[in-house]
Motif scaffolding. Structure first.
Motif, PDB file in Angstrom:
ATOM      1  N   PRO A  16     -12.351  -2.749   4.337  1.00  0.00           N
ATOM      2  CA  PRO A  16     -12.242  -1.893   5.699  1.00  0.00           C
ATOM      3  C   PRO A  16     -12.647  -0.688   5.560  1.00  0.00           C
ATOM      4  N   SER A  17     -13.521  -0.222   6.540  1.00  0.00           N
ATOM      5  CA  SER A  17     -14.212   1.126   6.483  1.00  0.00           C
ATOM      6  C   SER A  17     -12.930   2.156   6.817  1.00  0.00           C
ATOM      7  N   ASP A  18     -12.002   1.666   7.709  1.00  0.00           N
ATOM      8  CA  ASP A  18     -11.032   2.822   8.254  1.00  0.00           C
ATOM      9  C   ASP A  18     -10.053   2.463   7.091  1.00  0.00           C
ATOM     10  N   ARG A  19      -9.953   3.159   5.787  1.00  0.00           N
ATOM     11  CA  ARG A  19      -8.745   2.714   4.902  1.00  0.00           C
ATOM     12  C   ARG A  19      -7.415   3.372   5.827  1.00  0.00           C
ATOM     13  N   ASP A  20      -6.184   2.790   5.422  1.00  0.00           N
ATOM     14  CA  ASP A  20      -4.929   3.151   5.690  1.00  0.00           C
ATOM     15  C   ASP A  20      -4.789   2.791   7.325  1.00  0.00           C
ATOM     16  N   SER A  21      -5.487   1.792   7.706  1.00  0.00           N
ATOM     17  CA  SER A  21      -5.436   0.953   8.727  1.00  0.00           C
ATOM     18  C   SER A  21      -4.948  -0.332   8.679  1.00  0.00           C
ATOM     19  N   CYS A  22      -4.202  -0.876   9.577  1.00  0.00           N
ATOM     20  CA  CYS A  22      -3.927  -2.485   9.191  1.00  0.00           C
ATOM     21  C   CYS A  22      -5.030  -3.345   9.658  1.00  0.00           C
ATOM     22  N   VAL A  23      -4.978  -4.448   8.956  1.00  0.00           N
ATOM     23  CA  VAL A  23      -5.915  -5.430   9.349  1.00  0.00           C
ATOM     24  C   VAL A  23      -5.085  -6.767   9.079  1.00  0.00           C
ATOM     25  N   LEU A  24      -5.666  -7.540   9.498  1.00  0.00           N
ATOM     26  CA  LEU A  24      -4.875  -9.077   9.162  1.00  0.00           C
ATOM     27  C   LEU A  24      -5.593  -9.664   8.154  1.00  0.00           C
ATOM     28  N   ALA A  25      -4.889 -10.475   7.218  1.00  0.00           N
ATOM     29  CA  ALA A  25      -5.362 -11.014   5.839  1.00  0.00           C
ATOM     30  C   ALA A  25      -4.648 -12.252   5.767  1.00  0.00           C
ATOM     31  N   ILE A  26      -5.571 -13.171   4.781  1.00  0.00           N
ATOM     32  CA  ILE A  26      -4.878 -14.330   4.148  1.00  0.00           C
ATOM     33  C   ILE A  26      -4.649 -13.940   2.717  1.00  0.00           C
ATOM     34  N   VAL A  27      -3.541 -13.868   2.428  1.00  0.00           N
ATOM     35  CA  VAL A  27      -3.028 -13.331   1.032  1.00  0.00           C
ATOM     36  C   VAL A  27      -2.116 -14.270   0.391  1.00  0.00           C
ATOM     37  N   SER A  28      -2.088 -13.942  -0.978  1.00  0.00           N
ATOM     38  CA  SER A  28      -1.186 -14.626  -2.059  1.00  0.00           C
ATOM     39  C   SER A  28      -0.461 -13.548  -2.800  1.00  0.00           C
ATOM     40  N   GLY A  29       0.688 -13.822  -3.278  1.00  0.00           N
ATOM     41  CA  GLY A  29       1.336 -12.676  -4.043  1.00  0.00           C
ATOM     42  C   GLY A  29       2.465 -13.288  -4.264  1.00  0.00           C
ATOM     43  N   ASP A  30       3.511 -12.637  -5.355  1.00  0.00           N
ATOM     44  CA  ASP A  30       4.833 -12.920  -5.616  1.00  0.00           C
ATOM     45  C   ASP A  30       5.525 -11.620  -6.025  1.00  0.00           C
ATOM     46  N   LYS A  31       6.786 -11.403  -5.624  1.00  0.00           N
ATOM     47  CA  LYS A  31       7.450 -10.479  -6.075  1.00  0.00           C
ATOM     48  C   LYS A  31       9.169 -10.624  -5.403  1.00  0.00           C
ATOM     49  N   SER A  32      10.016 -10.234  -6.458  1.00  0.00           N
ATOM     50  CA  SER A  32      11.415 -10.561  -5.846  1.00  0.00           C
ATOM     51  C   SER A  32      11.702 -11.509  -5.225  1.00  0.00           C
ATOM     52  N   GLY A  33      11.317 -12.674  -5.602  1.00  0.00           N
ATOM     53  CA  GLY A  33      11.655 -14.093  -4.844  1.00  0.00           C
ATOM     54  C   GLY A  33      10.894 -14.435  -3.631  1.00  0.00           C
ATOM     55  N   VAL A  34       9.964 -13.563  -3.223  1.00  0.00           N
ATOM     56  CA  VAL A  34       8.935 -13.807  -2.239  1.00  0.00           C
ATOM     57  C   VAL A  34       7.607 -14.180  -2.779  1.00  0.00           C
ATOM     58  N   HIS A  35       7.495 -15.518  -2.316  1.00  0.00           N
ATOM     59  CA  HIS A  35       6.177 -16.084  -2.859  1.00  0.00           C
ATOM     60  C   HIS A  35       5.276 -16.465  -1.487  1.00  0.00           C
ATOM     61  N   LEU A  36       4.182 -15.753  -1.524  1.00  0.00           N
ATOM     62  CA  LEU A  36       3.151 -15.805  -0.535  1.00  0.00           C
ATOM     63  C   LEU A  36       1.975 -16.565  -1.082  1.00  0.00           C
ATOM     64  N   ARG A  37       1.535 -17.900  -0.112  1.00  0.00           N
ATOM     65  CA  ARG A  37       0.579 -18.609  -0.713  1.00  0.00           C
ATOM     66  C   ARG A  37      -0.424 -18.868   0.521  1.00  0.00           C
ATOM     67  N   ARG A  38      -1.401 -18.056   0.621  1.00  0.00           N
ATOM     68  CA  ARG A  38      -2.510 -18.077   1.729  1.00  0.00           C
ATOM     69  C   ARG A  38      -1.758 -17.743   2.882  1.00  0.00           C
ATOM     70  N   ALA A  39      -0.776 -16.861   2.870  1.00  0.00           N
ATOM     71  CA  ALA A  39      -0.008 -16.634   4.161  1.00  0.00           C
ATOM     72  C   ALA A  39      -1.075 -15.421   5.041  1.00  0.00           C
ATOM     73  N   TYR A  40      -0.877 -15.482   6.274  1.00  0.00           N
ATOM     74  CA  TYR A  40      -1.175 -14.732   7.007  1.00  0.00           C
ATOM     75  C   TYR A  40      -0.395 -13.297   7.181  1.00  0.00           C
ATOM     76  N   GLU A  41      -0.849 -12.282   6.963  1.00  0.00           N
ATOM     77  CA  GLU A  41      -0.062 -11.176   6.643  1.00  0.00           C
ATOM     78  C   GLU A  41      -0.649  -9.911   7.422  1.00  0.00           C
ATOM     79  N   LEU A  42      -0.039  -8.907   7.823  1.00  0.00           N
ATOM     80  CA  LEU A  42      -0.680  -7.550   8.154  1.00  0.00           C
ATOM     81  C   LEU A  42      -0.594  -6.794   7.024  1.00  0.00           C
ATOM     82  N   VAL A  43      -1.940  -6.332   6.561  1.00  0.00           N
ATOM     83  CA  VAL A  43      -2.073  -5.515   5.437  1.00  0.00           C
ATOM     84  C   VAL A  43      -3.039  -4.345   5.475  1.00  0.00           C
ATOM     85  N   VAL A  44      -2.490  -3.111   4.626  1.00  0.00           N
ATOM     86  CA  VAL A  44      -3.563  -2.208   4.627  1.00  0.00           C
ATOM     87  C   VAL A  44      -4.233  -1.869   3.375  1.00  0.00           C
ATOM     88  N   TYR A  45      -5.504  -1.485   3.479  1.00  0.00           N
ATOM     89  CA  TYR A  45      -6.304  -1.256   2.098  1.00  0.00           C
ATOM     90  C   TYR A  45      -6.216   0.253   1.910  1.00  0.00           C
TER      91      TYR A  45
END
Length: 109
Positions: A46-75
């Motif tokens: 994203p050219s505009d850093r620190d702004s929200c975009v929609l993304a397909i993401v995977s990740g794990d942390k503290s019992g949360v498991h995302l597998r190709r989930a649609y999430e609002l994220v910030v680069y």
């Protein structure tokens, strides 16, 4: 003209049957979805850093498991991706991202 939904002969444009109305709304929403341009984060960021975009993401942390989930994220300006819903999640694997669409215009009264 034959109905685009049920195949019977009637003019859906002027007599808009209930099934055709739902079908045409679905068709229009799918047309809008197809216009979304997805980017590979390995190729484009994203050219505009620190702004929200929609993304397909995977990740794990503290019992949360995302597998190709649609999430609002910030680069962020530090070069990392952060989930809006799970800011404590580190090292998100962003598979694809896209710009958020513009909000609909308010209809005047």
């Amino acid at each position: 003209m034959f109905c685009r939904f049920d195949g019977f002969h009637h003019d859906c444009e002027s007599e808009l049957c209930a099934d055709c109305s739902v079908f045409l709304q679905w068709e229009e929403s799918m047309r809008n979805v197809r216009e979304i341009k997805w980017f590979d984060p390995k190729e484009v960021l994203p050219s505009d850093r620190d702004s929200c975009v929609l993304a397909i993401v995977s990740g794990d942390k503290s019992g949360v498991h995302l597998r190709r989930a649609y999430e609002l994220v910030v680069y962020s300006s530090d070069g990392e991706w952060y989930s809006d819903a799970y800011p404590e999640m580190e090292n998100l694997d962003v598979h694809w991202w896209c710009e958020l669409p513009d909000a609909p215009e308010e209809k005047g009264s």
